[in-house]
Scaffold this motif. Structure first.
Motif: not given
Ligand code: COA
Length: 685
Positions: A323-351
């Motif tokens: 993911v590439v992010c325009e930084h002004s609305p949020f910090e990296g920590i928030v980005l990580v939390q969101c991205t981890e949610y998505l990756l865990k979602y993909m692992i936890g709910s098989p296609s």
């Protein structure tokens, strides 16, 4: 769209305290302390006088401080708007590399083109699920981890992930926001493919599309993008240019109604999904980081982007994803939390793509049209040239340091973050024989609308330590060096606590400068002084971005002769992403990494010699190899167990390593955790 860079409203705090305002005296004293050892004697003498004058009783400093106190009364966060403008919106540099960070996923093994589309459909369906949580404002509150753990954190940044857009302006950009709505609206994402942009509705007839539908739509897009006759110029390149240049190009585009409609669709989308072509045979961590930051320029996928949009998911046909992010609305920590949610979602709910996508009744996605005058073509050539130069200029080096991680450091009874910061100072000193103004982001989300302040890591104590470690003489014994190391780490930890409790100096000095400007007072001498300029030249720009899923963050340097150094501490290893510019004769990322590794090993040896209680084999999952300073290829070869264990049958599940709850408990890596997680893990919060 409403403008987002407004002052936060008075009551946007969710019960959090307001950001405090440090005393003028404390800030001025700390400023001198931070700068003394980074200036010549002559410079410092002058600065001392200037600061004294500024802080004199009845002087301009006191006047500005009283105005800031009033501002604090009237705003939810007295520094928010000043900070946003100064840090991002007034910055005229191009977003790629200079401003937008990226998260790099582990390389995916797509065996056929359809695999990457399945991955994309799965990811988008995760985004829609996450968006439902956001729309209902149902995200559990984060609680601070690490230093001063347990306090609730401001959640506002999350709500900007999929709703904001950075509009370029001739002098300053504007952060604009969509109003969020609980009812599903006709929402869409923009899919970029072969430098073409397509509108993909994700809500049709009040129903969010399911994963199969999404896949069907993506397949249609790929087909449409392949049609050579219909191909339009790579307009996205314009967004990679300097902000003033892009603002000018945008106003040229806006003369045509077709372009206005297309821009409007992009500006109102949830996010971009960039389906990239293969970039080349070598896809090391370093290459993937570079490709994430700039797309490889016009020759590769550099035009397959729209940098103003905060969230751009990149899915390369060759498995290069992130993911590439325009930084002004949020910090990296928030980005990580969101991205981890998505990756865990993909692992936890098989296609859910049980069968191949069938013919669907859904309306076809729409290609965005551009009317390109010769003037636009000229602008495109210029933007492409500048991006090409940026691509050539970026000197990136991702290094997985495998000799130890934060568990070893904790065993020394030291803060891992402070220890790594001291190691970065040592690396810089080894490379350059001096210390420089250093930026480390410190979260101030404990406060209403809190973003970050700066931990000035180049402390006098760090300088004493790095000198002792590199003087080449045997004059300083190990015990003394160890004392100096502890002194440096204590100073760093103290500053960290100051910063995360809202008492650091950078935001305060910025506030004083900006309120003087607002009051139309002549710029006070303190802000014209050479020392102030030096203090704001962050030659070393650092940030901790920890993850619990196997991925890493990277970003570019913030000054032409500087380094960007992002690190991700894990229990038994640390991932460093170091960047610099090739055009600077002073910097070299590989050399910096070499010095960093040497410093980390030296610091470990020192700890081992002086703290007999910390043998390396006591580390949880300590490595048995003596040193692991190999290249990343070696690292991958040496630790095949860390590579993905994905199977052929489930190509859409991301190939990432997610820690088991036990591991996560033992080695808490995120700075934040949701309340739910905190309860589940029985953590302090
Ligand atoms: N002895 C043993 N353990 C110690 C210790 C010591 N002396 N000092 C700290 N630790 C432990 C902590 O308790 C913590 O434990 P946990 O993992 O169980 O929670 C762990 O070591 C990490 O603490 P530390 O290394 O001190 O750092 P931190 O997690 O508090 O992080 C900052 C410090 C500054 C990075 C953090 O406060 C912050 O602001 N993060 C946000 C950075 C950011 O915004 N990045 C993105 C920018 S885009």
């Amino acid at each position: 769209m409403p403008v987002l860079d407004r002052e936060p409203s008075k009551d946007s705090g969710d019960g959090l305290p307001k950001l405090p305002l440090p005393s003028l005296k404390d800030t001025l004293e700390m400023y001198l302390r931070c700068m003394k050892h980074l200036l010549t004697e002559e410079q410092f003498d002058k600065t001392q006088n200037v600061v004294k004058q500024f802080g004199a009783p009845g002087g301009v400093g006191e006047l500005l401080q009283s105005k800031l106190m009033e501002r604090r009364e009237n705003k939810a966060n007295w520094v928010y708007n000043y900070w946003l403008n100064d840090m991002y919106l007034n910055n005229r540099l191009a977003l790629p590399v200079n401003s937008s960070p990226a998260m790099v996923f582990p390389k995916q093994n797509f065996r056929a083109p359809i695999d990457s589309l399945r991955f994309a459909a799965h990811l988008i369906s995760g985004v829609l699920e996450y968006k439902t949580l956001l729309d209902a404002r149902a995200l559990p509150v984060d609680y601070a981890r690490g230093q001063l753990a347990g306090t609730p954190l401001c959640m506002e940044q999350y709500y900007r992930l999929f709703t904001s857009y950075r509009l370029p302006g001739p002098e300053s950009d504007t952060l604009v926001a969509q109003e969020s709505s609980v009812m599903p609206e006709p929402e869409h994402i923009i899919v970029a493919c072969k430098n073409q942009f397509f509108v993909m509705d994700v809500v049709i007839n009040f129903r969010r599309l399911n994963e199969r539908d999404l896949l069907t739509q993506l397949e249609k897009i790929v087909k449409m993008a392949e049609s050579e006759e219909e191909r339009l110029p790579p307009i996205g390149l314009l967004t990679s240019d300097g902000r003033t240049e892009w603002a000018e190009s945008r106003s040229v585009l806006m003369r045509e109604s077709t372009n206005r409609d297309s821009l409007d669709m992009i500006e109102r989308c949830l996010c971009l999904v960039c389906l990239d072509d293969s970039s080349g045979p070598e896809l090391s961590d370093t290459t993937r980081a570079m490709l994430m930051l700039h797309g490889g320029g016009v020759a590769k996928n550099g035009g397959n982007r729209w940098y103003d949009k905060p969230m751009q998911f990149v899915i390369g046909a060759d498995g290069c994803c992130g993911v590439v992010c325009e930084h002004s609305p949020f910090e990296g920590i928030v980005l990580v939390q969101c991205t981890e949610y998505l990756l865990k979602y993909m692992i936890g709910s098989p296609s859910k793509l049980v069968r191949a996508a069938s013919v669907s009744e859904l309306p076809a996605p729409r290609r965005l049209r551009w009317k390109c005058t010769p003037e636009v073509h000229k602008l495109l050539t210029s933007s492409a040239d500048k991006l090409r130069r940026l691509v050539r200029n970026l000197d990136m080096n991702v290094h997985k340091f495998y000799d130890y991680g934060k568990e070893f450091i904790k065993k020394q009874k030291m803060s891992p973050d402070a220890y790594i910061q001291v190691a970065l100072q040592l690396a810089f000193y080894r490379c350059h024989g001096r210390l420089v103004s250093t930026y480390e982001s410190a979260s101030i989300r404990r406060f209403q609308e809190g973003r970050v302040d700066n931990i000035r890591s180049a402390t006098p104590e760090a300088l004493a330590f790095v000198k002792a470690m590199t003087d080449g003489k045997l004059s300083t014994g190990d015990t003394e060096k160890m004392e100096m190391l502890r002194g440096a780490i204590n100073a760093q930890t103290k500053y960290t606590i100051l910063a995360i409790t809202g008492m650091a100096i950078d935001n305060h000095l910025l506030g004083l400068r900006e309120i003087a400007h607002e009051m139309k007072i002549d710029k006070p001498e303190i802000f014209k002084d050479e020392a102030y300029l030096i203090s704001n030249q962050f030659i070393l720009s650092t940030s901790q971005v920890p993850t619990t899923v196997e991925m890493f963050c990277c970003y570019g340097p913030v000054v032409p002769n500087g380094y960007g150094a992002c690190y991700n501490p894990q229990s038994d290893h640390i991932i460093f992403s170091v960047s610099s510019f090739r055009e600077s004769p002073q910097t070299c990322s590989a050399e910096f990494v070499k010095c960093l590794v040497q410093g980390l090993l030296d610091m470990r040896d020192l700890c081992r010699k002086c703290n007999s209680g910390s043998k390396p084999d006591e580390q949880g999952k300590a490595q048995t190899l003596d040193t692991h300073t190999q290249t990343e290829t070696d690292w991958q070869n040496k630790t095949p167990q860390r590579r993905s264990d994905s199977t052929n049958s489930q190509p859409t599940i991301p190939q990432v390593l997610v820690k088991t709850p036990d591991q996560a408990n033992a080695e808490v890596q995120t700075q934040t955790s949701s309340q739910g997680e905190a309860l589940k893990n029985g953590s302090k919060s």
